[in-house]
Design an enzyme around this catalytic site. Structure first.
Site: not given
Ligand code: PEP
Ligand code: MG
Length: 573
Positions: A190, A432, A456, A503
């Site tokens: 915290h 991915e 990935d 992402c």
């Molecule tokens: C990724 O594989 O790029 C992704 C965003 O998922 P994670 O890192 O949670 O596997």
């Molecule tokens: Mg992933």
């Protein structure tokens, strides 16, 4: 002689100031047999009352600087202080065992602290600190021991303590407190979270800083690198002063971007979004004015639980994030478990290559009841904001169609049951796996959008386990083969009239952003603290130039050559 020490950089910023050490008053708590238990219970009750008043006062002081959500910790402390079950246990020890009040509170709090400290989940473990904080306040009130009043600090100092409780941290006035250093704590404690919102530099986990310094020593600290220098020499002070000025200038520069539209220099609009793993993370997304949540990793709700989280529990979390983000889109990824992410309450099959095995959508399609529970929670929550759903680790169009068919069934069922649901939920997929990247256009006949998971995608393209140190050199975001797959994915989605986001970590990588912009990526989703930096960078690039850059990069043979192309792009900009 100066001395350098390293800890966990928990809140960014550079400071030099003298030390204000909070001495840990060792409270002697004797077990005394008492005769008048009635009297002892009265002492206990008035100590609880006094403690609650103190916490309310601290909350009032803190309300000037902390958000509603951050202030909730004090409500939790008040609840803990008044907790009827805990009170009953303490009273029983007084009545039945004739213990004095201070000893009884200490005994019950130690049991609870031990229980919380034994949890695997770091968040739960850190709640042990909250229990300690509240009970030591009550014990001090019973024993009439004054607590250090941090609100009275009126000169520039850096605080050194064994640990700072949430109530200590909330009292700090950032005009005078230029930083803090503690023996214990980590990035999710915290005190670290509050230090970041108060924007006070902090280094935690320094082990024995309280022994290394005395009041009046000077310390220079960098909360980003986690490095502190005790009694720095003139040269070191000068260097820190420079770092400090750079930090301030950079921060000021970035703040200008908070309310600016995310767009390139020549006006191409993009979305800069946040990756989150919990409801609490959504606070950072809104603080840095993210355009959306591009990835809510729902698996953390499962990993933090003791059993499969119920529909209602999940619903509450999704609803909270959706409400926090208003009409901004929140993309929730369905359960992505397996590989390195396991559950306490589910035994995965033994496999030679778990990253290539039973995980993510493969598990959801197999354990349909779990998938349906999650979809029900999500679709019910859709009434409270702008929800999108995506499926992880899709390899074939058939998998996507199966997942979407279950989604459609659940959606219709909920409508039949009379639930209010959004009419405009987008249903997309993560790209991915290379098989999905090369076929994105066909996937997008069925998917409303794609989000590229480069973490990935890279491990599957390079056949290099992302957890293995030995092959980490194959994590090559700028390798032309990876860039080609990303471009294929974006082009495929666009040809089908759909949008493409990213992402994976690469989306927030300053080095890679010009290339991604040039490929026409629509949404860049990253950790909230990278948002302003990315926004600034994109605003300095012409989309047309970035587009040219992509052509050059794709002709390269390796990532070193791509880096050279990027370097000359920056030099000529
Ligand atoms: C990724 O594989 O790029 C992704 C965003 O998922 P994670 O890192 O949670 O596997
Ligand atoms: Mg992933």
């Amino acid at each position: 002689m100066s001395r350098k020490i390293n800890g966990i950089g928990a809140s960014n910023g550079v400071s030099i100031a003298k030390i204000f050490k909070i001495e840990n008053v060792e409270i002697e708590i004797d077990s005394k047999k008492i005769e008048d238990s009635e009297k002892e219970i009265n002492i206990l009750n008035s100590a609880i009352e006094k403690s609650v008043e103190q916490i309310e006062k601290i909350k009032m002081v803190a309300s000037k600087t902390l958000s509603e959500e951050e202030l909730e910790v004090f409500d939790a402390h008040i609840q803990m202080a008044k907790d009827p079950e805990m009170l009953l246990e303490v009273e029983n020890l007084i009545k039945n065992e004739n213990y004095n009040a201070a000893y009884a509170v200490d005994k019950v709090s130690q049991q609870l602290t031990q229980m919380f400290a034994s949890f695997d989940d770091p968040y739960m473990r850190e709640r042990a600190a909250d229990i300690k904080d509240v009970s030591s306040r009550i014990i001090k009130a019973i024993l009439n021991i004054e607590t250090t009043d941090l609100t009275t600090i009126d000169e520039e100092v850096i605080i050194v303590a064994d640990d700072l409780t949430p109530s200590d941290t909330a009292q700090l006035n950032k005009n005078f407190v230029k930083g803090f250093l503690t023996n214990i704590g980590g990035r999710t404690s915290h005190s670290a979270i509050m230090a970041r919102s108060l924007e006070i530099p902090a280094i935690l986990g320094l082990t024995n800083i309280t022994e290394l310094v005395s009041n009046g020593d000077i310390v220079a600290m960098n909360g980003e690198t986690g490095m502190a220098i005790i009694n720095p020499d003139d040269q070191e002070i000068e260097k820190f002063q420079e770092e400090y000025n750079q930090f301030l200038n950079h921060k000021k520069e970035l703040e200008k971007f908070l309310n600016k539209v995310s767009a390139s220099k020549d006006g191409k609009k993009v979305k800069i979004a946040s990756n989150i793993g919990s409801v609490a993370d959504a606070e950072g997304a809104s603080k840095f004015n993210a355009d959306a949540i591009g990835l809510f990793r729902s698996e953390f709700l499962y990993m933090d639980a003791e059993n499969w989280p119920s529909e209602q529990e999940q619903f509450e979390s999704y609803k909270a994030v959706l409400e926090k983000m208003g009409n901004k889109q929140v993309v929730v990824r369905t359960l992505d478990i397996g590989g390195d992410k396991t559950l306490k309450y589910f035994k995965f099959p033994e496999e030679m290559n778990p990253f290539l095995g039973y995980r993510a959508i493969r598990l959801s399609l197999d354990k349909k009841e779990t998938f349906v529970t999650q979809l029900r929670a999500l679709i019910r929550a859709s009434a409270y904001g702008n929800l999108a759903i995506m499926f992880p680790m899709i390899a074939t169009i058939d998998e996507f169609k199966q997942a979407r068919a279950i989604y459609d069934q659940v959606y219709n069922q909920l409508k039949e049951e009379g639930h209010q649901v959004s009419e405009s939920i987008e249903v997309g997929m993560m790209v991915e796996i290379p098989a999905a990247a090369v076929l994105t256009e066909q996937f997008c006949k069925y998917a409303d959008f794609v989000s590229i998971g480069t973490n990935d995608l890279m491990q599957y393209t390079m056949a290099a386990d992302r957890m293995s140190e030995k092959v980490s050199y194959l994590y090559q975001p700028l390798n032309p083969s990876i860039l080609k797959l990303i471009k294929m994915t974006i082009d495929g989605a666009h040809r089908a009239g759909k949008w493409a986001g990213m992402c994976g970590e690469m989306a927030g990588d300053i080095n890679a952003i010009p290339l991604l912009l040039g490929m026409g990526l629509d949404e860049f989703s990253m950790s909230s603290t990278s948002i302003l930096e990315a926004k600034k960078l994109i605003s300095e690039i012409n989309f047309k130039d970035a587009h040219q850059l992509v052509h050059q990069a794709l002709k390269c043979e390796n990532q070193e050559q791509v880096q050279e192309v990027l370097n000359s792009f920056w030099e000529n900009k």
